[in-house]
Every structure is written in structure tokens, then in C-alpha cells.
Design a protein around this motif. Structure first.
Motif, PDB file in Angstrom:
ATOM      1  N   THR A 115      49.049  -1.855  -7.901  1.00 42.33           N
ATOM      2  CA  THR A 115      49.792  -2.861  -7.139  1.00 42.33           C
ATOM      3  C   THR A 115      49.921  -4.144  -7.951  1.00 42.33           C
ATOM      4  O   THR A 115      49.462  -4.219  -9.089  1.00 42.33           O
ATOM      5  N   LEU A 116      50.517  -5.150  -7.358  1.00 36.03           N
ATOM      6  CA  LEU A 116      50.626  -6.459  -7.983  1.00 36.03           C
ATOM      7  C   LEU A 116      49.613  -7.432  -7.389  1.00 36.03           C
ATOM      8  O   LEU A 116      49.764  -8.641  -7.513  1.00 36.03           O
ATOM      9  N   GLU A 117      48.579  -6.892  -6.762  1.00 41.20           N
ATOM     10  CA  GLU A 117      47.497  -7.719  -6.246  1.00 41.20           C
ATOM     11  C   GLU A 117      46.680  -8.246  -7.422  1.00 41.20           C
ATOM     12  O   GLU A 117      46.623  -7.626  -8.491  1.00 41.20           O
ATOM     13  N   SER A 123      42.784  -5.493 -13.709  1.00 41.02           N
ATOM     14  CA  SER A 123      42.164  -4.270 -14.214  1.00 41.02           C
ATOM     15  C   SER A 123      43.105  -3.396 -15.044  1.00 41.02           C
ATOM     16  O   SER A 123      42.672  -2.786 -16.009  1.00 41.02           O
ATOM     17  N   TYR A 124      44.390  -3.319 -14.712  1.00 36.06           N
ATOM     18  CA  TYR A 124      45.235  -2.368 -15.437  1.00 36.06           C
ATOM     19  C   TYR A 124      46.316  -2.992 -16.309  1.00 36.06           C
ATOM     20  O   TYR A 124      46.879  -2.312 -17.158  1.00 36.06           O
ATOM     21  N   ALA A 126      47.903  -4.593 -19.335  1.00 40.98           N
ATOM     22  CA  ALA A 126      47.510  -4.782 -20.737  1.00 40.98           C
ATOM     23  C   ALA A 126      47.532  -6.266 -21.071  1.00 40.98           C
ATOM     24  O   ALA A 126      48.549  -6.925 -20.917  1.00 40.98           O
ATOM     25  N   GLY A 127      46.407  -6.808 -21.483  1.00 44.05           N
ATOM     26  CA  GLY A 127      46.312  -8.233 -21.783  1.00 44.05           C
ATOM     27  C   GLY A 127      45.789  -9.048 -20.626  1.00 44.05           C
ATOM     28  O   GLY A 127      45.664 -10.258 -20.720  1.00 44.05           O
ATOM     29  N   GLY A 128      45.494  -8.406 -19.500  1.00 46.68           N
ATOM     30  CA  GLY A 128      44.947  -9.121 -18.352  1.00 46.68           C
ATOM     31  C   GLY A 128      46.026  -9.723 -17.468  1.00 46.68           C
ATOM     32  O   GLY A 128      47.215  -9.575 -17.706  1.00 46.68           O
ATOM     33  N   ARG A 129      45.572 -10.407 -16.422  1.00 46.62           N
ATOM     34  CA  ARG A 129      46.492 -10.981 -15.429  1.00 46.62           C
ATOM     35  C   ARG A 129      46.977 -12.337 -15.917  1.00 46.62           C
ATOM     36  O   ARG A 129      46.364 -13.367 -15.657  1.00 46.62           O
TER      37      ARG A 129
END
Length: 174
Positions: A115-117, A123-124, A126-129
Motif C-alpha cells: 500500500t501507500l501507507e 519497508s518495500y 527502494a530507498g525508503g519512504r
């Protein structure tokens, strides 16, 4: 730019006092004022949060506290104020027109766990949030997600990234 500046007295064109362009200018300037106030409040909040953490230290953490204080001072001075590359409002419009079919409400109809939460992005992605990582994913695509690099302008992609990061921080339900 304000329509009044382009078509007003500068070029000698007369118009009625309350034209549509004037109303647009008033709305545009009001939105700009609100954005400025929100940025100022965010900077003050960040300064207070960092300052509070800097004041609660153990002597061995003095270097960390000094660094946190320097960051707070930089934020207060506007040197390192949190800034987003894009425009949240414009990003929401681009998101609704191009992304909401699969990601309405920050969800993912193709891969429900991605999701975009906030937590999922951390967590998923690439490069973090962060905006750069969102820009990369939107531009290049990944797995079932198509690349939008050829469909959207760089500015539109930056605006979407700002919208996604901002909304994931606030929560998609709000």
C-alpha cells in the motif's frame, strides 16, 4: 502568476472591477497565504520537537544534543526547513487522474500488501519512504506498476511524490 499582472493596467486593458480573473487572483493569493502559514507552523513544530529532544540528554550524548540543537537552529532560520519538491494540491489532482485506479485511498488493488501507507512505504520502497524513491518508482515502474516517465511530466511526477509522502505521513483516511 496572477492574471491581473498579465492583463491589467500593465498592458492598458480595462476590465470590470470584479472579473473572473480578479476572483481567480484573489483565490490564488489566499491559497498562497495559507501554504505559507502552514510551512511556518511546520517549521515551528519541527524546531520545538528537535529542541525538546536536545534538552533531554545524558552527558555522554552531548554531541548528539549539540547536533540536534544545530538542526533546530537551521530549521528556525529557514536554512534546512523541510521542503518538498512538488505541490501537494497539484499532486493530488495528478494522483486522482492517473494513480487512484489502483491506489485509491492509499491502497493497492493489484498487490494488497504494498500500500501507500507510511509503514508499507518504509519497508518495500527502494530507498525508503522519501520523495526521491517515489519519483524513481513512478518514473520507471516496478513489477505490476507501469512506468509513468513517458506519460507524465517531471513536474507532475514530483507533485505526485509530494502528495504521496505528505498523505502517507498524515494518514490516507484523513
Amino acid at each position: 502568476k496572477c492574471v491581473r499582472r498579465r492583463f491589467g493596467k500593465d498592458v492598458g486593458i480595462r476590465r470590470p472591477k470584479q472579473s473572473i480573473e480578479d476572483n481567480f487572483c484573489l483565490i490564488f493569493h489566499k491559497i498562497s497565504q495559507i501554504q505559507t502559514k502552514l510551512k511556518m507552523k511546520l517549521a515551528v513544530f519541527a524546531t520545538l520537537a528537535v529542541s525538546a529532544s536536545a534538552l533531554s540528554f545524558v552527558p555522554k550524548d552531548l554531541a548528539k544534543a549539540a547536533q540536534a540543537g544545530a538542526v533546530a537552529a537551521a530549521i528556525a532560520g529557514g536554512v534546512a526547513a523541510p521542503a518538498f519538491a512538488g505541490d501537494v494540491g497539484a499532486g493530488e489532482q495528478v494522483f486522482n487522474a492517473n494513480c487512484a485506479a489502483c491506489h485509491a485511498g492509499g491502497q493497492n488493488v493489484i498487490m494488497p500488501e504494498k500500500t501507500l501507507e507510511k509503514e508499507a512505504l518504509e519497508s518495500y520502497l527502494a530507498g525508503g519512504r522519501n520523495e526521491k524513491a517515489v519519483i524513481t518508482q513512478v518514473t520507471n515502474g516496478k513489477n505490476a506498476m507501469p512506468a509513468f516517465g513517458g506519460r507524465l511530466s517531471d513536474e507532475d511526477i514530483a507533485n505526485v511524490a509530494t502528495y504521496v509522502i505528505t498523505t502517507s505521513e498524515a494518514g490516507w483516511d484523513e
